[in-house]
Write a protein that holds these residues in place. Structure first.
Motif, short mmCIF file in Angstrom:
data_model
loop_
_atom_site.label_atom_id
_atom_site.label_comp_id
_atom_site.label_asym_id
_atom_site.label_seq_id
_atom_site.Cartn_x
_atom_site.Cartn_y
_atom_site.Cartn_z
N TYR A 332 31.30 36.70 32.27
CA TYR A 332 32.29 36.98 31.96
C TYR A 332 33.38 36.75 33.10
O TYR A 332 33.21 36.97 34.50
CB TYR A 332 32.10 38.43 31.39
N ILE A 333 34.53 36.02 32.95
CA ILE A 333 35.80 35.89 34.29
C ILE A 333 36.57 36.50 33.48
O ILE A 333 37.57 36.08 32.71
CB ILE A 333 35.47 33.77 34.61
N GLY A 334 37.10 37.38 34.81
CA GLY A 334 37.91 38.52 34.98
C GLY A 334 39.62 37.21 34.94
O GLY A 334 39.59 36.20 35.17
N ASN A 335 40.98 38.04 34.89
CA ASN A 335 42.60 37.11 34.53
C ASN A 335 42.50 36.71 35.89
O ASN A 335 41.76 37.54 36.85
CB ASN A 335 42.91 38.42 34.47
N ASN A 336 43.03 36.05 36.49
CA ASN A 336 43.14 35.29 37.37
C ASN A 336 42.64 35.18 38.63
O ASN A 336 42.37 34.99 39.57
CB ASN A 336 43.98 36.24 38.89
N CYS A 337 41.01 34.85 37.65
CA CYS A 337 40.11 34.17 38.72
C CYS A 337 40.15 32.49 39.45
O CYS A 337 40.65 32.08 38.54
CB CYS A 337 38.87 34.70 38.93
N THR A 338 39.34 32.31 40.36
CA THR A 338 39.20 30.66 40.68
C THR A 338 37.60 30.53 41.28
O THR A 338 37.55 31.27 41.78
CB THR A 338 40.00 30.48 42.14
N VAL A 339 37.63 29.46 40.07
CA VAL A 339 36.00 28.24 40.20
C VAL A 339 36.35 27.47 40.36
O VAL A 339 36.03 26.96 39.50
CB VAL A 339 35.12 29.40 39.16
N GLU A 340 36.00 27.40 41.64
CA GLU A 340 35.92 25.74 41.95
C GLU A 340 34.58 25.39 42.41
O GLU A 340 34.10 25.47 43.75
CB GLU A 340 37.25 25.89 42.74
#
Length: 372
Positions: A332-340
Motif C-alpha cells: 500500500y503506497i499512500g498519496n504523494n509518495c515517491t519510490v525510485e
C-alpha cells in the motif's frame, strides 16, 4: 518419456547476497515478472518437455515454496502415475542430518531414482529464469554418447563470473576443465546448473561419494570425475538469468519490461505456467499514468508508474510516483509518495508523503511487512 526431473530448490546458497529478500523465503520462491515465482520457469520447462515425473528438493525457508507447489495440476503434473514430488529433510532412526549438500539431498531421496524406469535424469536449479526444451538436450547427450552433459553459456567479462562454475571445452565440446566459483577464471564459459546424466550412473556415483563422506554434486562428482567420465558441454545462447544476488534479481525483473522477453515466456508456445490467483485485472483510475511497466492482477493505480514491475493487489495513492522499482504483492503506497530505484517486499505500507530512493546499482530494499 525418456527422463525424470530433479529441481534443486534448497534455497540456502545465495541467501546472504539477496539480503532481506530471502529472510523468509527460498530463492526459488522469489517473485519474478509480475506474476511468476522463480521455480516456475524450470518446472514449466520440465513439464513442457514431456516429463511426467519431477522431484523438487527443498530445505531452507521453504514454507512459501511449498504453498506455491501445493497443487501440481497447474504444471500438468497431477497424475496417477508419476507427478510432482516434494522432498524435504527428515529425521529417522538411521539419519539425523539435514541435507549436507546437493549430492546428499539427492542421495537421501535415492529411492526416487531407484523406483523409476526412465534412462535419464535432468537435474536443474530452481533459481534460473530460462526457457528450454530438455528433449533437445537429451538428444544431444545421446548423440555425443556422453556420461554427463552440462549446459553452459558465454557471459560478458564484466559480469561476476566467479559466482559460477567455469568450464573450458575442446573442438568436440567435451569439457576439458571445470572449476566451481574460481578466483581466477580461465574462460568466460559458465555452467547454467542444468545437467543430464544416466539414472543408473547417477545412482552409482551418489552411493560411491556418500560412502567417502562427500556431498556436493558439482565438486565431488563433476569436477572430481571430469577426467574419468565423458562430460560434454551444451551451448545455450537464449535468454537466461540466475537469481543469485540483488543485482541479478533486479535486472531479471526489469528484463520483463522488454517486449521480446515477455513474449518468450507469455506468448510463445509452450508457455510458462504458474499458480493462478484468479483476481480481477489491474484497475487504472482517472489520473493514473503508467509508462513501460507491468501491473499484476488486483492492483489499483492512481499515481504515476514508470519503468517498474508491480505484482498483485497493490494500491498506489494520488500523486504517488513509482520509478524504476519492483513492488511485490499487497503493498500500500499512500498519496504523494515517491519510490525510485527500490524493491518493496510483500505487504509494505507507506504512509502519505514518504520518499524511498536508491540507485540503479544499489536499489533500496524495504523488508516484508514494514510500515513507514
Amino acid at each position: 518419456m525418456r527422463s525424470i526431473g530433479i529441481i534443486l530448490a534448497g534455497g540456502g546458497g545465495n541467501s546472504a547476497k539477496l539480503g532481506g529478500l530471502t529472510e523468509t523465503r527460498a530463492t526459488p520462491a522469489m517473485p519474478i515478472g509480475g506474476c511468476y515465482r522463480c521455480i516456475d520457469f524450470t518446472l514449466s520447462n520440465m513439464a513442457n518437455s514431456g516429463m511426467n515425473k519431477v522431484a523438487v528438493i527443498t530445505q531452507y525457508n521453504s514454507r512459501s515454496l511449498h504453498d506455491h507447489l501445493s497443487s501440481s495440476k497447474w504444471w500438468d503434473l497431477g497424475r496417477k502415475q508419476g507427478g510432482l514430488f516434494i522432498f524435504t529433510p527428515y529425521l529417522s532412526g538411521s539419519n539425523s542430518y539435514w541435507f549436507r549438500g546437493t549430492a546428499d539431498s539427492i542421495h537421501q531421496n535415492i529411492t526416487y531414482l531407484k523406483r523409476s524406469n526412465e534412462p535419464y535424469v535432468v537435474i536443474a536449479s530452481g533459481n534460473s529464469v530460462h526457457k528450454m526444451d530438455y528433449n533437445e538436450l537429451i538428444n544431444y547427450h545421446t548423440e555425443k554418447d556422453a556420461d554427463v552433459t552440462i549446459v553452459y553459456s558465454k557471459i560478458k567479462p564484466a559480469d561476476d563470473i566467479n559466482e559460477y562454475g567455469v568450464l573450458t571445452v575442446d573442438n568436440d565440446f567435451r569439457i576439458t576443465d571445470l572449476e566451481e566459483k574460481p578466483l581466477e577464471p580461465q574462460s568466460n564459459l559458465v555452467s547454467l546448473g542444468i545437467y543430464v546424466i544416466s539414472r543408473t550412473l547417477l545412482i552409482k556415483l551418489l552411493e560411491t561419494i556418500n560412502a567417502e563422506g562427500r556431498y556436493d554434486l558439482v565438486q565431488d562428482v563433476f569436477v572430481r570425475y571430469r577426467k574419468r567420465l565423458r562430460i560434454f558441454g551444451y551451448h545455450y545462447n537464449e535468454y537466461w538469468q540466475t537469481i543469485n544476488s540483488i543485482h541479478t534479481y533486479f535486472e531479471c525483473n526489469m528484463d520483463f519490461l522488454k517486449k521480446d522477453v515477455r513474449s518468450l515466456f507469455n506468448h510463445q508456445y509452450p508457455f510458462t505456467d504458474t499458480k493462478p490467483k484468479d483476481e480481477p485485472p489491474a484497475k487504472y483510475n482517472i489520473g493514473a499514468r503508467v509508462i513501460n511497466s507491468l501491473a499484476g492482477s488486483g492492483a489499483i493505480l492512481n499515481g504515476t508508474v514508470q519503468n517498474s514491475v508491480l505484482f498483485r493487489k497493490i494500491y498506489t495513492g494520488e500523486g504517488s510516483k513509482i520509478i524504476n522499482s519492483i513492488v511485490m504483492d499487497g503493498c500500500y503506497i499512500g498519496n504523494n509518495c515517491t519510490v525510485e530505484n527500490a524493491i518493496l517486499d510483500k505487504e509494505v505500507v507507506l504512509s502519505d508523503g514518504k520518499e524511498i530512493k536508491g540507485n540503479k546499482e544499489n536499489p533500496t530494499i524495504i523488508n516484508k511487512l514494514s510500515v513507514l
